[in-house]
Design an enzyme around this catalytic site. Structure first.
Site, PDB file in Angstrom:
ATOM      1  N   PRO A  26       3.663  -1.682   0.290  1.00 44.74           N
ATOM      2  CA  PRO A  26       4.905  -1.132  -0.264  1.00 44.74           C
ATOM      3  C   PRO A  26       6.123  -1.735   0.424  1.00 44.74           C
ATOM      4  CG  PRO A  26       3.832   0.471   1.180  1.00 44.74           C
ATOM      5  CD  PRO A  26       2.882  -0.683   1.032  1.00 44.74           C
ATOM      6  N   MET A  27       7.075  -2.224  -0.372  1.00 38.98           N
ATOM      7  CA  MET A  27       8.304  -2.799   0.212  1.00 38.98           C
ATOM      8  C   MET A  27       9.531  -2.403  -0.608  1.00 38.98           C
ATOM      9  SD  MET A  27       7.185  -6.557   1.581  1.00 38.98           S
ATOM     10  CE  MET A  27       6.116  -6.896   0.206  1.00 38.98           C
ATOM     11  N   TYR A 158       9.425   8.884   8.572  1.00 39.90           N
ATOM     12  CA  TYR A 158      10.084   9.587   7.464  1.00 39.90           C
ATOM     13  C   TYR A 158       9.557  11.026   7.388  1.00 39.90           C
ATOM     14  CZ  TYR A 158      11.967   5.038   6.467  1.00 39.90           C
ATOM     15  OH  TYR A 158      12.634   3.845   6.578  1.00 39.90           O
TER      16      TYR A 158
HETATM   17  C1  FMN Z   1      11.654  -5.428   3.147  1.00 39.55           C
HETATM   18  C2  FMN Z   1      10.587  -4.444   3.545  1.00 39.55           C
HETATM   19  C3  FMN Z   1      10.572  -3.175   2.973  1.00 39.55           C
HETATM   20  C4  FMN Z   1       9.565  -2.246   3.321  1.00 39.55           C
HETATM   21  N1  FMN Z   1       9.526  -1.022   2.685  1.00 39.55           N
HETATM   22  C5  FMN Z   1       8.492  -0.165   2.912  1.00 39.55           C
HETATM   23  C6  FMN Z   1       8.329   1.026   2.134  1.00 39.55           C
HETATM   24  O1  FMN Z   1       9.103   1.332   1.208  1.00 39.55           O
HETATM   25  N2  FMN Z   1       7.274   1.832   2.423  1.00 39.55           N
HETATM   26  C7  FMN Z   1       6.386   1.537   3.429  1.00 39.55           C
HETATM   27  O2  FMN Z   1       5.444   2.307   3.667  1.00 39.55           O
HETATM   28  N3  FMN Z   1       6.493   0.397   4.165  1.00 39.55           N
HETATM   29  C8  FMN Z   1       7.509  -0.459   3.901  1.00 39.55           C
HETATM   30  N4  FMN Z   1       7.572  -1.664   4.588  1.00 39.55           N
HETATM   31  C9  FMN Z   1       6.473  -2.038   5.519  1.00 39.55           C
HETATM   32  C10 FMN Z   1       5.433  -2.903   4.786  1.00 39.55           C
HETATM   33  O3  FMN Z   1       4.713  -2.146   3.831  1.00 39.55           O
HETATM   34  C11 FMN Z   1       4.399  -3.542   5.737  1.00 39.55           C
HETATM   35  O4  FMN Z   1       3.659  -2.522   6.363  1.00 39.55           O
HETATM   36  C12 FMN Z   1       5.058  -4.413   6.805  1.00 39.55           C
HETATM   37  O5  FMN Z   1       5.951  -5.350   6.209  1.00 39.55           O
HETATM   38  C13 FMN Z   1       4.007  -5.161   7.631  1.00 39.55           C
HETATM   39  O6  FMN Z   1       3.239  -6.021   6.823  1.00 39.55           O
HETATM   40  P1  FMN Z   1       3.534  -7.631   6.857  1.00 39.55           P
HETATM   41  O7  FMN Z   1       3.448  -8.012   8.285  1.00 39.55           O
HETATM   42  O8  FMN Z   1       2.455  -8.204   5.995  1.00 39.55           O
HETATM   43  O9  FMN Z   1       4.910  -7.823   6.305  1.00 39.55           O
HETATM   44  C14 FMN Z   1       8.582  -2.580   4.284  1.00 39.55           C
HETATM   45  C15 FMN Z   1       8.631  -3.861   4.866  1.00 39.55           C
HETATM   46  C16 FMN Z   1       9.595  -4.786   4.509  1.00 39.55           C
HETATM   47  C17 FMN Z   1       9.572  -6.148   5.132  1.00 39.55           C
END
Ligand code: FMN
Length: 333
Positions: A26-27, A158
């Site tokens: 989720p992002m 959160y």
């Molecule tokens: C731009 C951005 C927005 C994110 N928004 C959320 C979100 O809405 N909900 C959530 O649980 N995690 C959110 N995350 C965390 C990501 O889901 C993920 O756990 C984190 O980026 C680590 O994974 P990665 O190293 O593959 O990027 C966000 C991360 C990024 C970079």
């Protein structure tokens, strides 16, 4: 056959058939004016589903209560225009052979009071019931809109995580609130719709924070989630290869699965550099999956700038992969 190929195999998790073991994490994107996802949002998710991602977990979507969040372009899960927008998103992802889960989000005290009628306050009795109903109502909307699963966001500091973290809940009162939300969501969605719960040790404001110092402590929270109806645990971690506790190599998703018997999703710094797909870390990712430490593998940032990362890594087209840059977070398509 590349290392990634082993993970682009069909799998069924909690009764949900997926065409790959890769998940989109989720992002938050803030591209849904007035809380309504646009056709561009649908195209954005479809592109990842077309390229080897088996399950998409949406950006955090605000539950059906005005206190849930303050950002006007963060999507909501409410009846009407937002529901119609989500129906388009889910049908586009399904047309590409993918599956999609809605992440239910309430910012808790992280919400900025500016410009809203709601200011952070201590929750009292009726507030708990109101918010439990808000999560349940949004889960119902999610099912109507065609989502294959829902994910309750209980991570990163959160609302729900604020009850799990001793720093924001020093008295340990209302510890059962996250499980109460899970139970209400479970009651609202069909038995065949998987309920995923995302949790973390770290907080966005404190990477060293912990909700549990020992596996036994973690087990108490996670077992509560399981008994309330969680089907899958999504263990948010910054680097998948880091042990969750001293004395074992097992990562957080590994412990979640070990402690509860539920399938789990791992995540954390996968694919961020161009050479990752051919690295020993990639091999480790596959080996840990093969040994049953976790079931699914979520990719976050890498999918912002590389929507086709999975299919390119699977096909051995490594020269088309690119390093992740912080500016990728501005990218949309
Ligand atoms: C731009 C951005 C927005 C994110 N928004 C959320 C979100 O809405 N909900 C959530 O649980 N995690 C959110 N995350 C965390 C990501 O889901 C993920 O756990 C984190 O980026 C680590 O994974 P990665 O190293 O593959 O990027 C966000 C991360 C990024 C970079």
């Amino acid at each position: 056959m590349t290392t990634a190929t082993a993970l682009v195999e069909p799998v069924t998790v909690a009764g949900l058939p997926l065409n790959s073991q890769f998940v989109m994490a989720p992002m938050t994107r803030e591209r849904s004016p007035h809380g309504v996802p646009t056709p561009e949002v649908a195209a954005y998710y479809r592109r990842r589903a077309e390229n080897g991602v088996g399950l998409i977990i949406t950006e955090g979507v605000l539950v059906d209560h005005p206190s849930a969040g303050h950002q006007p372009a963060v999507p909501r899960l409410t009846a009407g225009a937002a529901e119609a927008g989500w129906r388009h998103v889910t049908s586009e992802v399904h047309a590409a052979g993918g599956r999609i889960a809605a992440q239910l989000w309430h910012l808790g005290s992280r919400r900025e009071p500016a410009g809203t009628a709601w200011t952070p306050q201590t929750m009292s009795g009726p507030d708990f019931d109101t918010l439990i109903r808000a999560y349940a109502e949004s889960a119902r909307v999610a099912v109507r809109a065609g989502f294959d699963a829902v994910e309750v966001h209980a991570a990163h500091g959160y609302l729900l995580d604020e009850f799990l973290w001793p720093v924001t809940n020093p008295s340990r009162r209302h510890l059962s609130f996250p499980a109460d939300v899970i139970r209400a969501v479970r009651a609202e969605i069909p038995a065949c719709t998987p309920l995923i719960v995302r949790f973390s040790q770290f907080k966005e404001r404190d990477y060293s924070a912990r909700i549990a110092s020992t596996p036994a402590e973690l087990g108490v929270s996670l077992e509560g989630f399981r008994q309330a109806g969680a089907d899958v645990l999504h263990a948010s971690q910054r680097r998948f290869w880091e042990p969750a506790f001293a004395g074992s190599d097992r990562n957080l998703a590994g412990w979640a699965k070990h402690l509860t018997g539920l399938p789990s999703i791992t995540v954390g710094s996968i694919g961020l550099t161009r050479d990752f797909a051919t690295s020993d870390r990639m091999r480790e990712l596959v080996d840990r999956r093969t040994s049953g430490e976790y079931d699914l593998i979520a990719l976050g940032r890498v999918l912002l700038g590389n929507p086709s990362w999975v299919s390119l890594a699977d096909a051995g087209r490594f020269d088309e992969l690119r390093d992740y840059h912080k500016t990728d977070e501005e990218l949309y398509f």
